[in-house]
Design an enzyme around this catalytic site. Structure first.
Site, mmCIF file in Angstrom:
data_model
loop_
_atom_site.group_PDB
_atom_site.id
_atom_site.type_symbol
_atom_site.label_atom_id
_atom_site.label_comp_id
_atom_site.label_asym_id
_atom_site.label_seq_id
_atom_site.Cartn_x
_atom_site.Cartn_y
_atom_site.Cartn_z
ATOM 1 N N CYS A 276 0.830 -1.217 0.000
ATOM 2 C CA CYS A 276 0.000 0.000 0.000
ATOM 3 C C CYS A 276 0.861 1.263 0.000
ATOM 4 O O CYS A 276 1.546 1.549 0.979
ATOM 5 C CB CYS A 276 -0.904 -0.046 1.224
ATOM 6 S SG CYS A 276 -1.759 1.485 1.601
ATOM 7 N N CYS B 174 -0.012 3.769 2.728
ATOM 8 C CA CYS B 174 0.460 3.263 4.030
ATOM 9 C C CYS B 174 1.911 3.657 4.260
ATOM 10 O O CYS B 174 2.281 4.065 5.366
ATOM 11 C CB CYS B 174 0.327 1.742 4.093
ATOM 12 S SG CYS B 174 -1.361 1.134 3.971
#
Length: 111
Positions: free
Chosen positions: A32, A35
């Site tokens: 991600c 993230c």
């Protein structure tokens, strides 16, 4: 850094739910991009609030039970927990200043 910890399906209760401090939970994934962007901001907030809050990072791919339990539909998903209860929830990346304000506002209710 005792105010930043990792947790899995098997360690989450001990690391997060039984923490004497309020916990910011970062439900993230290695693949991600957002993230990876929010991680340094969360670590900055954890350092600023050291002794008052604990950051617990959970890789949702490695912790599918927690992912289901917290109904993670997007990553990053952030939670603020205290005494094992979710006080606030936020999805998506944000800058450190916004994360700090979110944490301060949520934690003001338990101080």
């Amino acid at each position: 850094m005792p105010w930043i910890a990792n947790a899995t399906d098997t360690t989450f209760a001990a690391v997060a739910e039984q923490s004497a401090l309020p916990v910011v939970v970062d439900l993230w994934a290695t693949w991600c991009g957002p993230c990876r962007m929010v991680s340094p901001a969360l670590e900055q907030v954890a350092r600023e609030l050291a002794g008052n809050v604990k950051l617990v990072k959970v890789d949702v791919d490695a912790a599918p039970t927690l992912s289901r339990r917290f109904d993670v539909k997007a990553v990053p998903t952030l939670l603020i927990m205290h005494d094992g209860k979710v006080l606030a929830r936020k999805s998506g990346a944000a800058p450190a200043s916004a994360l700090r304000q979110w944490a301060d506002t949520t934690l003001a209710g338990i101080r």
